[in-house]
Scaffold this motif. Structure first.
Motif, mmCIF file in Angstrom:
data_model
loop_
_atom_site.group_PDB
_atom_site.id
_atom_site.type_symbol
_atom_site.label_atom_id
_atom_site.label_comp_id
_atom_site.label_asym_id
_atom_site.label_seq_id
_atom_site.Cartn_x
_atom_site.Cartn_y
_atom_site.Cartn_z
ATOM 1 N N THR A 282 57.404 49.014 39.023
ATOM 2 C CA THR A 282 57.798 48.119 40.118
ATOM 3 C C THR A 282 56.590 47.397 40.701
ATOM 4 O OG1 THR A 282 59.672 49.562 40.645
ATOM 5 C CG2 THR A 282 58.942 48.043 42.369
ATOM 6 N N ASP A 283 55.518 48.153 40.978
ATOM 7 C CA ASP A 283 54.323 47.575 41.607
ATOM 8 C C ASP A 283 53.637 46.538 40.716
ATOM 9 O OD1 ASP A 283 54.838 49.234 43.733
ATOM 10 O OD2 ASP A 283 53.173 50.618 43.332
ATOM 11 N N LEU A 284 53.581 46.805 39.409
ATOM 12 C CA LEU A 284 52.884 45.894 38.503
ATOM 13 C C LEU A 284 53.732 44.694 38.090
ATOM 14 C CD1 LEU A 284 51.118 48.497 36.159
ATOM 15 C CD2 LEU A 284 50.118 47.254 38.076
ATOM 16 N N GLY A 285 55.030 44.842 38.148
ATOM 17 C CA GLY A 285 55.916 43.739 37.776
ATOM 18 C C GLY A 285 55.681 43.284 36.346
ATOM 19 N N ASP A 286 55.463 41.984 36.168
ATOM 20 C CA ASP A 286 55.265 41.422 34.826
ATOM 21 C C ASP A 286 53.972 41.882 34.171
ATOM 22 O OD1 ASP A 286 57.652 40.078 34.958
ATOM 23 O OD2 ASP A 286 56.760 38.173 35.588
ATOM 24 N N ASP A 287 53.042 42.425 34.949
ATOM 25 C CA ASP A 287 51.777 42.920 34.393
ATOM 26 C C ASP A 287 51.943 44.286 33.720
ATOM 27 O OD1 ASP A 287 50.625 40.637 35.444
ATOM 28 O OD2 ASP A 287 49.855 41.652 37.228
ATOM 29 N N TYR A 288 53.047 44.961 33.987
ATOM 30 C CA TYR A 288 53.349 46.250 33.363
ATOM 31 C C TYR A 288 53.849 45.981 31.943
ATOM 32 C CZ TYR A 288 55.896 50.663 32.565
ATOM 33 O OH TYR A 288 56.360 51.854 32.060
ATOM 34 N N THR B 158 48.647 47.490 30.716
ATOM 35 C CA THR B 158 48.823 46.283 31.507
ATOM 36 C C THR B 158 48.082 45.125 30.852
ATOM 37 O OG1 THR B 158 48.554 45.277 33.694
ATOM 38 C CG2 THR B 158 46.839 46.815 32.994
ATOM 39 N N THR B 159 48.477 43.915 31.201
ATOM 40 C CA THR B 159 47.811 42.727 30.671
ATOM 41 C C THR B 159 46.738 42.200 31.625
ATOM 42 O OG1 THR B 159 49.583 41.390 31.635
ATOM 43 C CG2 THR B 159 49.778 41.969 29.294
ATOM 44 N N LYS B 160 46.668 42.755 32.822
ATOM 45 C CA LYS B 160 45.709 42.257 33.824
ATOM 46 C C LYS B 160 44.638 43.287 34.136
ATOM 47 C CE LYS B 160 47.997 38.491 34.968
ATOM 48 N NZ LYS B 160 47.714 37.217 34.630
ATOM 49 N N GLU B 161 43.402 42.881 33.969
ATOM 50 C CA GLU B 161 42.288 43.786 34.263
ATOM 51 C C GLU B 161 42.307 44.223 35.722
ATOM 52 O OE1 GLU B 161 37.454 43.968 33.566
ATOM 53 O OE2 GLU B 161 38.630 42.365 32.646
ATOM 54 N N SER B 162 42.739 43.331 36.611
ATOM 55 C CA SER B 162 42.776 43.652 38.039
ATOM 56 C C SER B 162 43.763 44.774 38.362
ATOM 57 C CB SER B 162 43.144 42.403 38.849
ATOM 58 O OG SER B 162 44.424 41.917 38.463
ATOM 59 N N GLN B 163 44.697 45.064 37.471
ATOM 60 C CA GLN B 163 45.691 46.112 37.709
ATOM 61 C C GLN B 163 45.231 47.494 37.233
ATOM 62 O OE1 GLN B 163 47.883 45.461 39.707
ATOM 63 N NE2 GLN B 163 49.179 43.731 39.202
ATOM 64 N N LEU B 164 44.112 47.549 36.530
ATOM 65 C CA LEU B 164 43.623 48.843 36.021
ATOM 66 C C LEU B 164 43.387 49.834 37.158
ATOM 67 C CD1 LEU B 164 41.168 47.621 33.217
ATOM 68 C CD2 LEU B 164 43.487 48.560 32.935
ATOM 69 N N SER B 165 42.805 49.364 38.255
ATOM 70 C CA SER B 165 42.521 50.265 39.384
ATOM 71 C C SER B 165 43.816 50.736 40.049
ATOM 72 C CB SER B 165 41.602 49.592 40.403
ATOM 73 O OG SER B 165 42.219 48.429 40.926
ATOM 74 N N VAL B 166 44.835 49.888 40.087
ATOM 75 C CA VAL B 166 46.123 50.290 40.659
ATOM 76 C C VAL B 166 46.711 51.443 39.840
ATOM 77 C CG1 VAL B 166 48.498 49.521 41.123
ATOM 78 C CG2 VAL B 166 46.587 47.974 41.580
ATOM 79 N N ILE B 167 46.623 51.320 38.532
ATOM 80 C CA ILE B 167 47.145 52.364 37.638
ATOM 81 C C ILE B 167 46.369 53.663 37.823
ATOM 82 C CG2 ILE B 167 47.428 53.037 35.207
ATOM 83 C CD1 ILE B 167 47.853 49.981 34.635
#
Length: 194
Positions: free
Chosen positions: A73-79, A93-102
């Motif tokens: 849910t949090d990552l949306g299309d980046d998941y 994920t496809t976004k480097e910025s989302q690595l820390s969220v994961i």
């Protein structure tokens, strides 16, 4: 009627009789030692209840699934996709910025090039490509799946056509540069529709 004649059922009857005898005998001599008291039903009922370790594993599994749902849910299309390996949740994920969220959610993060939508589209492209092939190639790919570890797709292929399919896909490039992995299929051949 001749009761001494052996039938095809005789070996089965003998085997089942021997099995029953061994099961009955395996319980012999397993009573309590003389001088010891047998505990009440509490001991036998505790075996049916999950142990603390079993409960922790179940909670861990549920926690991983809950974390996955939240990350999706949090990552949306980046998941892209997730998988559990060695007791840990892995999320791509496809976004480097989302690595820390994961990672902040306690999962192992993986950066991949293609989105879930692109990979699903690649499966549709493979199916369309397959539908245009002649047999046996047309009926040799039995399953299609996303491969979260490579960020590509995996095809389950009839083992007798594995080399031919992989060479043709490499030559024709129906999915462009998306990584394609192959595994031997145990499925039944069915041609793709064109």
């Amino acid at each position: 009627m001749n009761f001494n004649a052996r039938t095809s059922r005789t070996p089965l009857a003998l085997a089942s009789t021997a099995l029953m005898a061994s099961l009955l005998l395996s319980g012999c001599g397993q009573g309590t030692d003389p001088g010891t008291k047998e505990t009440s039903g509490a001991q036998s009922s505790s075996a049916a209840e999950p142990t603390e370790t079993q409960s922790e594993n179940s909670v861990d599994q549920n926690a991983l699934l809950d974390a996955n749902d939240k990350l999706s849910t949090d990552l949306g299309d980046d998941y892209v996709q997730s998988w559990i390996k060695d007791g840990k949740l892995h999320v791509s994920t496809t976004k480097e910025s989302q690595l820390s969220v994961i990672e902040d959610a306690g999962a192992v993060a993986h950066l991949v090039k293609y989105s879930s939508a692109e990979l699903r589209s690649a499966i549709e492209d493979i199916m369309a490509w397959q539908g245009k092939q002649e047999n046996p190639i047309r009926s040799s790919i039995h399953a299609y799946s996303l491969n979260p570890e490579t960020g590509g797709i995996t095809l389950s292929v009839d083992k007798t056509q594995m080399d031919a399919v992989s060479k043709l896909i490499e030559q024709d490039k129906p999915v462009g540069d998306i990584p394609v992995d192959y595994k031997v299929s145990g499925g039944i051949a069915s041609p793709a529709s064109s």
